[in-house]
Design a protein around this motif. Structure first.
Motif, PDB file in Angstrom:
ATOM      1  N   THR A  14      51.123  39.035  23.050  1.00 54.37           N
ATOM      2  CA  THR A  14      49.698  38.932  22.721  1.00 54.37           C
ATOM      3  C   THR A  14      49.258  37.478  22.618  1.00 54.37           C
ATOM      4  N   VAL A  15      48.069  37.221  23.099  1.00 54.96           N
ATOM      5  CA  VAL A  15      47.429  35.932  22.921  1.00 54.96           C
ATOM      6  C   VAL A  15      46.073  36.167  22.266  1.00 54.96           C
ATOM      7  N   HIS A  16      45.700  35.257  21.378  1.00 58.89           N
ATOM      8  CA  HIS A  16      44.453  35.383  20.642  1.00 58.89           C
ATOM      9  C   HIS A  16      43.560  34.185  20.883  1.00 58.89           C
ATOM     10  N   LEU A  17      42.270  34.431  20.770  1.00 64.22           N
ATOM     11  CA  LEU A  17      41.302  33.336  20.785  1.00 64.22           C
ATOM     12  C   LEU A  17      40.404  33.517  19.569  1.00 64.22           C
ATOM     13  N   GLN A  18      40.555  32.619  18.619  1.00 65.17           N
ATOM     14  CA  GLN A  18      39.716  32.626  17.428  1.00 65.17           C
ATOM     15  C   GLN A  18      38.501  31.753  17.690  1.00 65.17           C
ATOM     16  N   MET A  19      37.322  32.324  17.520  1.00 66.22           N
ATOM     17  CA  MET A  19      36.079  31.587  17.762  1.00 66.22           C
ATOM     18  C   MET A  19      35.263  31.575  16.473  1.00 66.22           C
ATOM     19  N   ASN A  20      34.916  30.407  16.021  1.00 63.15           N
ATOM     20  CA  ASN A  20      34.165  30.242  14.776  1.00 63.15           C
ATOM     21  C   ASN A  20      32.776  29.689  15.041  1.00 63.15           C
ATOM     22  N   ASP A  21      31.879  29.917  14.093  1.00 57.09           N
ATOM     23  CA  ASP A  21      30.516  29.388  14.168  1.00 57.09           C
ATOM     24  C   ASP A  21      29.896  29.701  15.530  1.00 57.09           C
ATOM     25  N   LEU A  22      29.917  30.968  15.876  1.00 59.22           N
ATOM     26  CA  LEU A  22      29.443  31.377  17.189  1.00 59.22           C
ATOM     27  C   LEU A  22      27.967  31.083  17.372  1.00 59.22           C
ATOM     28  N   LYS A  23      27.619  30.739  18.610  1.00 57.59           N
ATOM     29  CA  LYS A  23      26.247  30.399  18.975  1.00 57.59           C
ATOM     30  C   LYS A  23      25.776  31.336  20.086  1.00 57.59           C
ATOM     31  N   ALA A  24      24.478  31.408  20.250  1.00 50.47           N
ATOM     32  CA  ALA A  24      23.931  32.273  21.292  1.00 50.47           C
ATOM     33  C   ALA A  24      24.500  31.922  22.665  1.00 50.47           C
ATOM     34  N   GLU A  25      24.755  30.650  22.898  1.00 42.10           N
ATOM     35  CA  GLU A  25      25.296  30.227  24.204  1.00 42.10           C
ATOM     36  C   GLU A  25      26.752  30.606  24.417  1.00 42.10           C
ATOM     37  N   ASP A  26      27.381  31.164  23.391  1.00 45.21           N
ATOM     38  CA  ASP A  26      28.733  31.703  23.563  1.00 45.21           C
ATOM     39  C   ASP A  26      28.708  33.105  24.156  1.00 45.21           C
ATOM     40  N   THR A  27      27.545  33.679  24.278  1.00 48.36           N
ATOM     41  CA  THR A  27      27.416  35.005  24.877  1.00 48.36           C
ATOM     42  C   THR A  27      27.931  34.984  26.308  1.00 48.36           C
ATOM     43  N   ALA A  28      28.917  35.836  26.573  1.00 48.29           N
ATOM     44  CA  ALA A  28      29.568  35.839  27.878  1.00 48.29           C
ATOM     45  C   ALA A  28      30.587  36.960  27.923  1.00 48.29           C
ATOM     46  N   VAL A  29      31.075  37.209  29.109  1.00 47.67           N
ATOM     47  CA  VAL A  29      32.262  38.040  29.260  1.00 47.67           C
ATOM     48  C   VAL A  29      33.462  37.100  29.214  1.00 47.67           C
ATOM     49  N   TYR A  30      34.408  37.427  28.360  1.00 40.39           N
ATOM     50  CA  TYR A  30      35.588  36.593  28.179  1.00 40.39           C
ATOM     51  C   TYR A  30      36.784  37.242  28.860  1.00 40.39           C
ATOM     52  N   TYR A  31      37.469  36.451  29.679  1.00 33.25           N
ATOM     53  CA  TYR A  31      38.588  36.939  30.469  1.00 33.25           C
ATOM     54  C   TYR A  31      39.900  36.295  30.013  1.00 33.25           C
ATOM     55  N   CYS A  32      40.894  37.101  29.885  1.00 35.07           N
ATOM     56  CA  CYS A  32      42.247  36.624  29.621  1.00 35.07           C
ATOM     57  C   CYS A  32      42.925  36.340  30.960  1.00 35.07           C
ATOM     58  N   VAL A  33      43.683  35.249  31.011  1.00 34.95           N
ATOM     59  CA  VAL A  33      44.341  34.870  32.253  1.00 34.95           C
ATOM     60  C   VAL A  33      45.798  34.504  31.988  1.00 34.95           C
ATOM     61  N   ALA A  34      46.598  34.590  33.049  1.00 35.94           N
ATOM     62  CA  ALA A  34      48.014  34.262  32.930  1.00 35.94           C
ATOM     63  C   ALA A  34      48.528  33.692  34.248  1.00 35.94           C
ATOM     64  N   ASP A  35      49.497  32.796  34.115  1.00 31.66           N
ATOM     65  CA  ASP A  35      50.146  32.271  35.311  1.00 31.66           C
ATOM     66  C   ASP A  35      51.538  31.781  34.943  1.00 31.66           C
ATOM     67  N   ALA A  36      52.482  32.047  35.849  1.00 31.67           N
ATOM     68  CA  ALA A  36      53.866  31.675  35.577  1.00 31.67           C
ATOM     69  C   ALA A  36      54.133  30.202  35.830  1.00 31.67           C
ATOM     70  N   LEU A  37      53.244  29.546  36.579  1.00 30.87           N
ATOM     71  CA  LEU A  37      53.535  28.172  37.001  1.00 30.87           C
ATOM     72  C   LEU A  37      52.575  27.134  36.422  1.00 30.87           C
ATOM     73  N   ASN A  38      51.335  27.521  36.248  1.00 29.13           N
ATOM     74  CA  ASN A  38      50.295  26.516  36.018  1.00 29.13           C
ATOM     75  C   ASN A  38      49.663  26.612  34.645  1.00 29.13           C
ATOM     76  N   PHE A  39      49.939  25.671  33.806  1.00 30.57           N
ATOM     77  CA  PHE A  39      49.309  25.595  32.493  1.00 30.57           C
ATOM     78  C   PHE A  39      47.821  25.302  32.624  1.00 30.57           C
ATOM     79  N   PHE A  40      47.458  24.440  33.566  1.00 30.81           N
ATOM     80  CA  PHE A  40      46.061  24.076  33.752  1.00 30.81           C
ATOM     81  C   PHE A  40      45.385  24.854  34.864  1.00 30.81           C
TER      82      PHE A  40
END
Length: 120
Positions: free
Chosen positions: A78-104
């Motif tokens: 499991t990976v988590h994303l904690q988001m604080n002090d949310l703003k209207a501009e944070d409205t979005a679809v959030y996607y989880c991603v993974a890769d075996a080779l590339n951190f960036f």
């Protein structure tokens, strides 16, 4: 092959906090760098945060780094994303991603996304 399932999205008021979670299938979760992207209505998809395979390195969208924390639990796939002090501009679809080779990135595997709506 990795399958990613996001959860934790929803409708919140501005200033609230929210934690997104992503659970990955498979036995090699610790072999993948993980991350989050988001796509707001009418905008391009953008990088939000990433975490290395061991969890000892993290990387954030510069403008948001003070409000975000990415973490992972390799024992629970499991990976988590904690988001604080949310703003209207944070409205979005959030996607989880993974890769075996590339951190960036680029990231090979993507989840279906979870909607976050922040009301001002």
């Amino acid at each position: 092959q990795v399958q990613l399932v996001e959860s934790g999205g929803g409708f919140v008021q501005a200033g609230a906090s929210l934690q997104l979670s992503c659970t990955a299938s498979g036995r090699t979760f610790s072999s993948y760098a993980m991350g989050w992207f988001r796509q707001a209505p009418g905008k391009d998809r953008e990088f939000v945060a990433a975490i290395s395979r061991s969890g000892d390195s993290t990387h954030y969208l510069h403008s948001e780094k003070d409000r975000l924390t990415i973490s992972r639990d390799n024992a629970k796939n499991t990976v988590h994303l904690q988001m604080n002090d949310l703003k209207a501009e944070d409205t979005a679809v959030y996607y989880c991603v993974a890769d075996a080779l590339n951190f960036f990135g680029p990231y090979k595997y993507w989840g279906q996304g979870t909607q976050v709506t922040v009301s001002s």
